[in-house]
Design a protein around this motif. Sequence first.
Motif, PDB file in Angstrom:
ATOM      1  N   GLU A 240      28.668 -11.503  43.779  1.00  0.00           N
ATOM      2  CA  GLU A 240      27.262 -11.123  43.604  1.00  0.00           C
ATOM      3  C   GLU A 240      26.364 -12.350  43.777  1.00  0.00           C
ATOM      4  O   GLU A 240      25.355 -12.288  44.499  1.00  0.00           O
ATOM      5  CB  GLU A 240      27.035 -10.507  42.232  1.00  0.00           C
ATOM      6  N   VAL A 241      26.722 -13.469  43.139  1.00  0.00           N
ATOM      7  CA  VAL A 241      25.881 -14.666  43.273  1.00  0.00           C
ATOM      8  C   VAL A 241      26.053 -15.313  44.643  1.00  0.00           C
ATOM      9  O   VAL A 241      25.124 -15.928  45.167  1.00  0.00           O
ATOM     10  CB  VAL A 241      26.176 -15.694  42.155  1.00  0.00           C
ATOM     11  N   THR A 242      27.225 -15.162  45.241  1.00  0.00           N
ATOM     12  CA  THR A 242      27.474 -15.747  46.557  1.00  0.00           C
ATOM     13  C   THR A 242      26.634 -15.058  47.628  1.00  0.00           C
ATOM     14  O   THR A 242      26.007 -15.710  48.474  1.00  0.00           O
ATOM     15  CB  THR A 242      28.961 -15.639  46.928  1.00  0.00           C
ATOM     16  N   LEU A 243      26.623 -13.719  47.594  1.00  0.00           N
ATOM     17  CA  LEU A 243      25.928 -12.932  48.618  1.00  0.00           C
ATOM     18  C   LEU A 243      24.474 -12.644  48.254  1.00  0.00           C
ATOM     19  O   LEU A 243      23.753 -12.060  49.064  1.00  0.00           O
ATOM     20  CB  LEU A 243      26.649 -11.587  48.817  1.00  0.00           C
ATOM     21  N   HIS A 244      24.073 -13.048  47.042  1.00  0.00           N
ATOM     22  CA  HIS A 244      22.754 -12.666  46.518  1.00  0.00           C
ATOM     23  C   HIS A 244      22.590 -11.151  46.601  1.00  0.00           C
ATOM     24  O   HIS A 244      21.544 -10.629  47.012  1.00  0.00           O
ATOM     25  CB  HIS A 244      21.621 -13.366  47.286  1.00  0.00           C
ATOM     26  N   ALA A 245      23.657 -10.439  46.215  1.00  0.00           N
ATOM     27  CA  ALA A 245      23.668  -8.977  46.318  1.00  0.00           C
ATOM     28  C   ALA A 245      22.759  -8.362  45.257  1.00  0.00           C
ATOM     29  O   ALA A 245      22.693  -8.834  44.117  1.00  0.00           O
ATOM     30  CB  ALA A 245      25.090  -8.454  46.163  1.00  0.00           C
ATOM     31  N   THR A 246      22.066  -7.298  45.650  1.00  0.00           N
ATOM     32  CA  THR A 246      21.215  -6.551  44.731  1.00  0.00           C
ATOM     33  C   THR A 246      21.515  -5.066  44.879  1.00  0.00           C
ATOM     34  O   THR A 246      22.270  -4.653  45.765  1.00  0.00           O
ATOM     35  CB  THR A 246      19.726  -6.785  45.019  1.00  0.00           C
ATOM     36  N   ARG A 247      20.871  -4.266  44.061  1.00  0.00           N
ATOM     37  CA  ARG A 247      21.105  -2.825  44.127  1.00  0.00           C
ATOM     38  C   ARG A 247      20.508  -2.208  45.380  1.00  0.00           C
ATOM     39  O   ARG A 247      20.781  -1.052  45.692  1.00  0.00           O
ATOM     40  CB  ARG A 247      20.568  -2.136  42.887  1.00  0.00           C
ATOM     41  N   ASP A 248      19.727  -2.970  46.122  1.00  0.00           N
ATOM     42  CA  ASP A 248      19.182  -2.470  47.384  1.00  0.00           C
ATOM     43  C   ASP A 248      20.140  -2.664  48.550  1.00  0.00           C
ATOM     44  O   ASP A 248      19.878  -2.166  49.657  1.00  0.00           O
ATOM     45  CB  ASP A 248      17.846  -3.169  47.696  1.00  0.00           C
ATOM     46  N   ASP A 249      21.231  -3.384  48.337  1.00  0.00           N
ATOM     47  CA  ASP A 249      22.205  -3.590  49.409  1.00  0.00           C
ATOM     48  C   ASP A 249      23.064  -2.346  49.611  1.00  0.00           C
ATOM     49  O   ASP A 249      23.247  -1.535  48.695  1.00  0.00           O
ATOM     50  CB  ASP A 249      23.107  -4.784  49.092  1.00  0.00           C
ATOM     51  N   VAL A 250      23.570  -2.225  50.821  1.00  0.00           N
ATOM     52  CA  VAL A 250      24.501  -1.151  51.162  1.00  0.00           C
ATOM     53  C   VAL A 250      25.751  -1.800  51.757  1.00  0.00           C
ATOM     54  O   VAL A 250      25.670  -2.481  52.786  1.00  0.00           O
ATOM     55  CB  VAL A 250      23.887  -0.154  52.161  1.00  0.00           C
ATOM     56  N   PHE A 251      26.894  -1.607  51.094  1.00  0.00           N
ATOM     57  CA  PHE A 251      28.168  -2.176  51.552  1.00  0.00           C
ATOM     58  C   PHE A 251      28.881  -1.190  52.468  1.00  0.00           C
ATOM     59  O   PHE A 251      28.748   0.026  52.315  1.00  0.00           O
ATOM     60  CB  PHE A 251      29.061  -2.488  50.351  1.00  0.00           C
ATOM     61  N   TYR A 252      29.649  -1.732  53.399  1.00  0.00           N
ATOM     62  CA  TYR A 252      30.423  -0.898  54.323  1.00  0.00           C
ATOM     63  C   TYR A 252      31.899  -1.055  54.006  1.00  0.00           C
ATOM     64  O   TYR A 252      32.454  -2.156  54.071  1.00  0.00           O
ATOM     65  CB  TYR A 252      30.144  -1.329  55.756  1.00  0.00           C
ATOM     66  N   CYS A 253      32.537   0.032  53.646  1.00  0.00           N
ATOM     67  CA  CYS A 253      33.962   0.038  53.299  1.00  0.00           C
ATOM     68  C   CYS A 253      34.726   0.692  54.449  1.00  0.00           C
ATOM     69  O   CYS A 253      34.879   1.912  54.490  1.00  0.00           O
ATOM     70  CB  CYS A 253      34.183   0.798  51.995  1.00  0.00           C
ATOM     71  N   CYS A 254      35.187  -0.134  55.394  1.00  0.00           N
ATOM     72  CA  CYS A 254      35.888   0.406  56.566  1.00  0.00           C
ATOM     73  C   CYS A 254      37.336  -0.065  56.629  1.00  0.00           C
ATOM     74  O   CYS A 254      38.078   0.338  57.527  1.00  0.00           O
ATOM     75  CB  CYS A 254      35.160   0.025  57.853  1.00  0.00           C
ATOM     76  N   LEU A 255      37.755  -0.908  55.691  1.00  0.00           N
ATOM     77  CA  LEU A 255      39.145  -1.323  55.582  1.00  0.00           C
ATOM     78  C   LEU A 255      39.841  -0.431  54.551  1.00  0.00           C
ATOM     79  O   LEU A 255      39.184   0.094  53.651  1.00  0.00           O
ATOM     80  CB  LEU A 255      39.231  -2.790  55.164  1.00  0.00           C
ATOM     81  N   PRO A 256      41.149  -0.266  54.649  1.00  0.00           N
ATOM     82  CA  PRO A 256      41.833   0.671  53.734  1.00  0.00           C
ATOM     83  C   PRO A 256      41.729   0.228  52.280  1.00  0.00           C
ATOM     84  O   PRO A 256      41.957  -0.933  51.945  1.00  0.00           O
ATOM     85  CB  PRO A 256      43.278   0.660  54.231  1.00  0.00           C
ATOM     86  N   LEU A 257      41.419   1.186  51.413  1.00  0.00           N
ATOM     87  CA  LEU A 257      41.251   0.891  49.998  1.00  0.00           C
ATOM     88  C   LEU A 257      42.555   0.502  49.313  1.00  0.00           C
ATOM     89  O   LEU A 257      42.529  -0.133  48.252  1.00  0.00           O
ATOM     90  CB  LEU A 257      40.630   2.099  49.283  1.00  0.00           C
ATOM     91  N   TYR A 258      43.699   0.877  49.890  1.00  0.00           N
ATOM     92  CA  TYR A 258      44.956   0.496  49.262  1.00  0.00           C
ATOM     93  C   TYR A 258      45.255  -0.983  49.433  1.00  0.00           C
ATOM     94  O   TYR A 258      46.185  -1.519  48.838  1.00  0.00           O
ATOM     95  CB  TYR A 258      46.127   1.335  49.776  1.00  0.00           C
ATOM     96  N   HIS A 259      44.456  -1.676  50.256  1.00  0.00           N
ATOM     97  CA  HIS A 259      44.627  -3.110  50.434  1.00  0.00           C
ATOM     98  C   HIS A 259      43.570  -3.853  49.635  1.00  0.00           C
ATOM     99  O   HIS A 259      42.503  -3.326  49.328  1.00  0.00           O
ATOM    100  CB  HIS A 259      44.560  -3.485  51.919  1.00  0.00           C
ATOM    101  N   GLY A 260      43.858  -5.116  49.331  1.00  0.00           N
ATOM    102  CA  GLY A 260      43.019  -5.867  48.403  1.00  0.00           C
ATOM    103  C   GLY A 260      41.568  -6.031  48.781  1.00  0.00           C
ATOM    104  O   GLY A 260      40.691  -5.972  47.915  1.00  0.00           O
ATOM    105  N   ALA A 261      41.269  -6.249  50.057  1.00  0.00           N
ATOM    106  CA  ALA A 261      39.906  -6.598  50.441  1.00  0.00           C
ATOM    107  C   ALA A 261      38.894  -5.526  50.052  1.00  0.00           C
ATOM    108  O   ALA A 261      37.881  -5.808  49.402  1.00  0.00           O
ATOM    109  CB  ALA A 261      39.847  -6.857  51.945  1.00  0.00           C
TER     110      ALA A 261
END
Length: 617
Positions: A240-261
């Motif tokens: 959160e502090v690295t990316l300066h992420a806020t609640r206005d951000d939208v993340f993209y989850c395109c890698l498989p959830l069973y993997h760590g990333a």
Amino acid sequence: MSLNTLAGVLPTRPVPREQTQALLDLRSAAAGLIKPRDLYTLADRLEQQAQEQGERPFLIYREQRLSYREVDARANQMAHTFYANGLRAGDVCALIMENRPAFFCTWFGLVKLGVVVAFVNTQVSGKPLLHALQTTEAKALVVGEECLANMQATEGLPDVPCWLIHDPETPWSGPLPKGVDGHFDSRIENAPRTLFPRDIRAHIDAQTPTLLIFTSGTTGLPKAARYSHMRWLSSGDVMEVTLHATRDDVFYCCLPLYHGAAATSVTSTALRAGAAIVIRRKFSVREFWSDVASHRISIFQYIGEICRYLLNQPVREGERQHSLRCMLGAGLSPDSWQRWLERFGPIQVFEGWGATEANAAIINVDNYFGSCGRVPDWNKTNVRLVRYDIENDCHPRDENGFYQICEVGEAGEAMGFIVDHPEIGGGRFEGYTSAEATESKIRRNVFREGDAYWSSGDLLRQDADGYCYFVDRIGDTYRWKSENVSTAEVADALGDLAGLELINVYGVQVPGHEGRVGMAAVLMQPGCDFDPQALYHLTEARLPRYAAPVFVRVTRSADLTASFKLRKVDLQRQGYCPARCSDPLYIRDESARTYVPYSLRALERAGLAAFAVADHG
């Protein structure tokens, strides 16, 4: 071989060390917010954000938009149902399901009970699936309807409850595999949406395992790494502090959830920031930019290869007009990095180095081409680069019998000092479900009597400014003509061959020769033919002669792990033996200045013997 020289990259000017360290200090402070004995879990953070974010979007999938409150309510239904069916805190439940909202709701519902969730690769069946269930000692299994074929193809499954979560997109036809409960969904629908009692998990502290995540498994069967609530939550706090992420951000989850990333960085950071996650069931080159545009995606987690796939696509009008502001991940080569920014504009790239089970990590917060992280002050990190003798496969010792720190420019194994303190979470090595596997990754008495370090198996080097560069995996780097060759660096140097989809570089043994000779498996893009002369000229321009692959096989497919890492073991075993390799084979011909089709005469011209099948069985 310098990474920047290899890839033809002109490095940007390093930022002052103090500037980099200031952000790294913020990351360190964030990493210490959750203490090992805090009675605070992933479920607590979810419930807290459900209260604070309310109707703000959390999960976006196709036409569905689930708010924080709705996701929490569905997780409550899951928790009530799992509890009614006998699961208790400390039990392990395996989950095999593709990326979709039900994955998150199932996961979070289990966490509300204090159940440890084991994520299972959706591509495995048979022995690997049995291995996953046995090594995690799962007391139950939740399976998505889309993964029922995996169950049907596996004999000897453990006699544990198996609960089905239906999938409208891939309905199952015919009778269910033996032991699968097809009525679980109806029980979930009838369960209360009210808050699941926290006192069921009230005794669970942050250092308790919450996830079991399997490593990539480039060799052998994957190992199940433990992931505590503390480490998962801290990942979100730090990013959160690295990316300066806020609640206005939208993340993209395109890698498989069973993997760590995807399951750790993306989910933990979005939850910490109160941001939304756009879920893509599987990564799609064709749909990537349309997803970015339609959902105003601002952050995505990459693996180097998916960036290469996107760079291989034809240039389209207006492609620099997009909402992406930053991306985080690993494996982005210097050349691809530079091409990415030149083509798609000034996106902040946070390239890092680490591993699912790692107790140490580094990150490049300066957008400095090619570097996987910077260490401005080695006294402020538990990472060390340790001298490694590739030829003799060992760590040289000093006169006192201890390992040695690498000099600037020298490749060595990255290790992480293991912190063992009841009040400190950072630097712990949480290990695997297998005690033997855990011990195999620990090196003891490294720099002084009684210390312990996690052994990564990765070779890195640092430059004079403290920037670090991934060199190769130990075992992938090979020695030829008295020179050490990094397969990763060779692949980076040749990665922009016209029409290339993937290149996998490895060393193979040659009868009568010391060391291993370079070989490359190339996968061309649809409609593109392999140009042997173009590859030869590229090697001449980019590589020392000893590092140029001597053999090339033009393969029809790539063997990739879940995290898009290339498997090499089978390729090395097959070598350049025509009896074992049905792909077209080529040999480097210095006199013709090209690669020529495999023949015994071409082998003879290269001064090499035929591949001895018996020696490589």
